[in-house]
Design an enzyme around this catalytic site. Structure first.
Site, PDB file in Angstrom:
ATOM      1  N   ASP A   1     -35.480  -5.186  53.571  1.00 40.48           N
ATOM      2  CA  ASP A   1     -35.737  -5.550  52.179  1.00 40.48           C
ATOM      3  C   ASP A   1     -37.009  -4.855  51.703  1.00 40.48           C
ATOM      4  OD1 ASP A   1     -38.035  -8.066  52.050  1.00 40.48           O
ATOM      5  OD2 ASP A   1     -37.105  -7.654  53.984  1.00 40.48           O
ATOM      6  N   SER A   2     -37.003  -4.452  50.434  1.00 36.89           N
ATOM      7  CA  SER A   2     -38.146  -3.819  49.794  1.00 36.89           C
ATOM      8  C   SER A   2     -38.566  -2.567  50.576  1.00 36.89           C
ATOM      9  CB  SER A   2     -39.285  -4.833  49.647  1.00 36.89           C
ATOM     10  OG  SER A   2     -40.294  -4.359  48.784  1.00 36.89           O
ATOM     11  N   ALA A   3     -39.816  -2.507  51.046  1.00 43.70           N
ATOM     12  CA  ALA A   3     -40.234  -1.350  51.832  1.00 43.70           C
ATOM     13  C   ALA A   3     -39.382  -1.204  53.084  1.00 43.70           C
ATOM     14  CB  ALA A   3     -41.709  -1.473  52.202  1.00 43.70           C
TER      15      ALA A   3
ATOM     16  N   ILE B   1     -31.814  -4.040  50.626  1.00 45.11           N
ATOM     17  CA  ILE B   1     -32.079  -5.192  49.765  1.00 45.11           C
ATOM     18  C   ILE B   1     -33.304  -4.891  48.907  1.00 45.11           C
ATOM     19  CG2 ILE B   1     -32.587  -7.669  49.699  1.00 45.11           C
ATOM     20  CD1 ILE B   1     -31.292  -7.881  52.494  1.00 45.11           C
TER      21      ILE B   1
ATOM     22  N   HIS C   1     -37.871 -10.047  42.751  1.00 48.33           N
ATOM     23  CA  HIS C   1     -38.072  -9.332  44.007  1.00 48.33           C
ATOM     24  C   HIS C   1     -38.338 -10.298  45.158  1.00 48.33           C
ATOM     25  CE1 HIS C   1     -38.817  -5.488  45.989  1.00 48.33           C
ATOM     26  NE2 HIS C   1     -39.792  -6.069  46.658  1.00 48.33           N
TER      27      HIS C   1
END
Length: 337
Positions: A172-174, A205, A309
């Site tokens: 997810d994210s980074a 994600i 987020h």
């Protein structure tokens, strides 16, 4: 799962040494001083390894020199299971595989999707700027390959239950950015270098991509209260993680930038991209999905309404629990197909 909030007034009470001026800071998460010293307040509690809803978890060292390790989750299933290598979020600069929010999310995912999860604790920026995290991802795949071939007794508790022909990279994210970049490094050579592993898919994600030109959602998105990602935080993470002198059109940040390898040229497995309606990254994530489809890649796009987020980790919205269960069902279906 309890909601997690960030307290910008949280101060680090560590050593008294004067490290000079603060040159970069994300309130409550990270503080970088002029002499290179980095402080990360313990804002999110860690979870010990335990049996959670029938899922056994253990921490395993991969490489002592870089302190690379993974938390492995094994659910109670009688048949062999797919293997999912997961990269946590945190803008490449914060986060841990031991954070309670990730422990709970991944234990639940392992149980619901019926897969073995390796949650990687990779090196963080700015002490280790990109591509350090990508290198850690590749080294982890090489480690899994060796363990699968050697069949060491100490790892049989999870190796014997792996279906190595069904490998997924996720984050997810980074962490989604890392999963993507590890995939494009490894998928083209999967026929030889990572056998017996076969990469079947990537799960991104709210992938943390950027660019110098702002999107509409980056500038004008209506975010939930206590959002995990603002535009200023977004910019700070990239300043701290990209190679010195690089801007946000570097291919590691912007895979669609001029000069980046075109998606049509890349070898990629099936992809699932999960997008949050109130995330500042929404437009950029949609643009990426459209580019994948236009390049002839197989991509499944999922939009989660009313949440921002990292909602599935932070549970900072009234819709978080419902949307997280929806996401779990979508992830299960993608892994099982």
């Amino acid at each position: 799962m309890a909601a997690i909030s960030f307290n910008p007034r949280l101060n680090v009470q560590g050593g008294r040494k004067n490290h000079g001026v603060v040159v970069e800071e994300i309130a409550g998460l990270i503080r970088v001083y002029g002499d290179g010293h980095v402080e990360r307040p313990p804002i999110i509690p860690s979870a010990p390894c335990m049996v959670t809803n029938g899922v056994v978890s253990k921490d395993v060292a991969i490489e002592k020199f870089t302190n690379l390790w993974t938390r492995i989750y094994v659910p109670s299933y009688s048949s062999k299971m797919p293997l999912l290598v997961y990269f946590h979020g945190g803008g490449f600069c914060v986060g841990s595989a031991s954070w309670r929010c990730y422990h709970e999310f991944l234990a639940a995912l392992a149980s619901k999707a019926g897969c073995i999860v390796l949650s990687l604790n990779y090196r963080l920026a700015p002490e280790n700027r990109l591509p350090a995290a990508y290198d850690d991802g590749i080294n982890t795949l090489m480690w899994v390959k060796q363990e699968a071939r050697n069949g060491a007794n100490e790892h049989k508790w999870w190796l014997n239950q792996c279906r190595f022909s069904s490998l997924f990279l996720a984050g997810d994210s980074a962490g989604a950015n890392i999963a993507y970049n590890v995939a494009i490094r490894s998928y083209g050579i999967s026929g030889s270098s990572i056998k017996p592993l076969i990469l079947k898919g990537i799960i991104l994600i709210q992938p943390f991509f950027g660019g110098e030109e702002r999107t509409i959602s980056e500038m004008h998105a209506t975010q939930p209260a206590n959002s995990a990602l603002s535009l200023s935080v977004f910019d700070t993470y990239w300043r701290l993680s990209l190679p010195l002198g690089a801007d946000r059109d570097h291919p590691w940040c912007n895979p669609l930038a001029e000069g980046a390898t075109t998606l049509r040229e890349l070898k990629l497995p099936a992809a699932m991209v999960c997008i949050s309606e109130k995330d500042i990254l929404k437009d950029r994530n949609l643009e990426f999905c459209n580019a994948l489809a236009s390049a002839g890649k197989w991509v499944e796009t999922r939009m989660y309404e009313g949440v921002g987020h990292a909602f599935q980790i932070l549970h900072n919205s009234q819709f978080s629990q419902i949307r997280t269960q929806e996401m779990m069902s979508h992830l299960k279906a993608f892994i099982k197909q």
